[in-house]
Write a protein that holds these residues in place. Sequence first.
Motif, short mmCIF file in Angstrom:
data_model
loop_
_atom_site.label_atom_id
_atom_site.label_comp_id
_atom_site.label_asym_id
_atom_site.label_seq_id
_atom_site.Cartn_x
_atom_site.Cartn_y
_atom_site.Cartn_z
N LYS A 149 48.80 26.32 30.47
CA LYS A 149 47.63 25.44 30.54
C LYS A 149 48.00 24.06 31.07
O LYS A 149 47.31 23.49 31.92
N ALA A 150 49.14 23.54 30.60
CA ALA A 150 49.59 22.21 31.05
C ALA A 150 49.97 22.24 32.53
O ALA A 150 49.66 21.31 33.28
N LEU A 151 50.61 23.33 32.97
CA LEU A 151 51.00 23.45 34.37
C LEU A 151 49.79 23.54 35.29
O LEU A 151 49.76 22.97 36.38
N ILE A 152 48.77 24.27 34.83
CA ILE A 152 47.52 24.41 35.60
C ILE A 152 46.81 23.06 35.70
O ILE A 152 46.34 22.66 36.77
N ASN A 153 46.76 22.35 34.58
CA ASN A 153 46.09 21.04 34.57
C ASN A 153 46.78 20.04 35.50
O ASN A 153 46.13 19.17 36.09
N LYS A 154 48.11 20.18 35.62
CA LYS A 154 48.87 19.28 36.51
C LYS A 154 48.91 19.79 37.95
O LYS A 154 49.54 19.17 38.81
N LYS A 155 48.26 20.96 38.17
CA LYS A 155 48.22 21.58 39.50
C LYS A 155 49.62 21.89 40.05
O LYS A 155 49.88 21.78 41.26
N LEU A 156 50.51 22.27 39.17
CA LEU A 156 51.87 22.64 39.56
C LEU A 156 51.97 24.12 39.90
O LEU A 156 52.71 24.52 40.80
N LEU A 157 51.26 24.96 39.15
CA LEU A 157 51.18 26.40 39.41
C LEU A 157 49.75 26.85 39.17
O LEU A 157 49.03 26.26 38.37
N ASP A 158 49.34 27.92 39.85
CA ASP A 158 47.96 28.38 39.69
C ASP A 158 47.86 29.45 38.60
O ASP A 158 48.85 30.10 38.23
N LYS A 159 46.67 29.64 38.12
CA LYS A 159 46.42 30.52 36.98
C LYS A 159 46.83 31.96 37.27
O LYS A 159 47.46 32.62 36.42
N ASN A 160 46.53 32.47 38.44
CA ASN A 160 46.84 33.87 38.76
C ASN A 160 48.34 34.14 38.79
O ASN A 160 48.79 35.17 38.28
N SER A 161 49.11 33.24 39.38
CA SER A 161 50.56 33.45 39.44
C SER A 161 51.16 33.40 38.04
O SER A 161 52.09 34.16 37.73
N LEU A 162 50.64 32.53 37.19
CA LEU A 162 51.14 32.43 35.82
C LEU A 162 50.81 33.69 35.02
O LEU A 162 51.60 34.14 34.20
N LEU A 163 49.64 34.28 35.28
CA LEU A 163 49.28 35.53 34.61
C LEU A 163 50.17 36.68 35.08
O LEU A 163 50.55 37.54 34.30
N GLU A 164 50.51 36.70 36.37
CA GLU A 164 51.38 37.74 36.91
C GLU A 164 52.79 37.65 36.31
O GLU A 164 53.43 38.67 36.07
N ILE A 165 53.25 36.44 36.08
CA ILE A 165 54.58 36.24 35.48
C ILE A 165 54.55 36.60 33.99
O ILE A 165 55.51 37.18 33.46
N LYS A 166 53.46 36.31 33.33
CA LYS A 166 53.36 36.46 31.88
C LYS A 166 53.62 37.89 31.42
O LYS A 166 54.37 38.12 30.47
N LYS A 167 53.02 38.88 32.09
CA LYS A 167 53.12 40.25 31.62
C LYS A 167 54.55 40.77 31.56
O LYS A 167 54.99 41.25 30.51
N PRO A 168 55.34 40.69 32.65
CA PRO A 168 56.72 41.19 32.55
C PRO A 168 57.59 40.39 31.57
O PRO A 168 58.47 40.95 30.93
N VAL A 169 57.32 39.08 31.46
CA VAL A 169 58.08 38.27 30.49
C VAL A 169 57.82 38.76 29.08
O VAL A 169 58.75 39.04 28.31
N ILE A 170 56.56 38.87 28.71
CA ILE A 170 56.21 39.27 27.34
C ILE A 170 56.62 40.71 27.07
O ILE A 170 57.11 41.04 25.98
N ASP A 171 56.46 41.59 28.06
CA ASP A 171 56.86 42.99 27.87
C ASP A 171 58.35 43.09 27.55
O ASP A 171 58.76 43.88 26.69
N LYS A 172 59.18 42.30 28.24
CA LYS A 172 60.62 42.35 27.99
C LYS A 172 60.96 41.73 26.64
O LYS A 172 61.87 42.21 25.94
N LEU A 173 60.24 40.68 26.27
CA LEU A 173 60.55 40.03 24.99
C LEU A 173 60.15 40.90 23.80
O LEU A 173 60.70 40.73 22.70
N ARG A 174 59.22 41.82 24.00
CA ARG A 174 58.83 42.73 22.91
C ARG A 174 60.02 43.58 22.45
O ARG A 174 60.05 44.05 21.31
N ILE A 175 60.97 43.78 23.33
CA ILE A 175 62.15 44.61 23.00
C ILE A 175 62.91 44.03 21.81
O ILE A 175 63.52 44.77 21.03
N ILE A 176 62.87 42.70 21.65
CA ILE A 176 63.66 42.07 20.59
C ILE A 176 62.78 41.56 19.45
O ILE A 176 63.16 40.66 18.72
N GLU A 177 61.61 42.17 19.30
CA GLU A 177 60.70 41.80 18.22
C GLU A 177 61.35 41.91 16.85
O GLU A 177 61.09 41.13 15.94
#
Length: 263
Positions: free
Chosen positions: A117-145
């Motif tokens: 949200k902070a990155l979007i507000n500062k216009k550093l990255l767009d919402k769609n690219s951040l959503l695309e990054i989010k899924k593989p990051v969270i999926d991998k982190l679930r391994i160490i739940e």
Amino acid sequence: MFFKIYKQRNWPEDGKLIFINQKLIENHIGCAKMIAFDRSDSFFQTGFLLEECLPGITADRIVFGPESGREFYKKLALLVSKIHRIQIENYGYIGNGIASYSSFTESMIDKYDEIAKALINKKLLDKNSLLEIKKPVIDKLRIIESLPSVLNHGDLSTKNVMVDKHGELTLIDWDDAMSYNWIADISRMTYWMKFQYNDYEYAMYRHTFMEHYSTDGANFDFDALESTFHVWIGLDYLNYLASKPQYEDTLTYFKETVDKLSL
């Protein structure tokens, strides 16, 4: 004595530094003894900290050779191993000793959304690219739940390590401490090392640290998760370093770690 005035009323969380100081003392881990932490003073409404001033210098002011650098990271690994044996209930912000989230993954999702949200507000990255990054990051982190929640320093770097005249190490500045698993904390350390050393030094010091680090939960493959954490940490620092000289180098390394997500 060391005196610090805080900029924010809600950071660090009320009760956290006192709780951590007590835990370090209980576990016979060297630390700067806290004398006062107060947010009720009318002159310092955002709060102030008064603590013992430790002898020595911070490690970022020391020029390491190969041998002295390996010795430093061996000692740091042994110290961090002790800290990561301090378990905290739940994950996330610690407060008075019990963290906010019962799930590691949920804590990471909420923090990711906050940073995005902070990155979007500062216009550093767009919402769609951040959503695309989010899924593989969270999926991998679930391994160490299932990894236990432990005390994380939150900013493991040479600027936060005091070295005394005998070469003994003490971690300072616990403002960013959180309750996560051990991989999260060490990944932040290796993230900073990427910007501090050349490739040869990085590999040597990282290997030395991992060779001497040991806790009951340290049986997961750190190599498999490190780059994923570097994406998550990189987002945080892109936000923090906006409009600062270090931003472009941070962005370059961030893109490298994002590319590794698809490998």
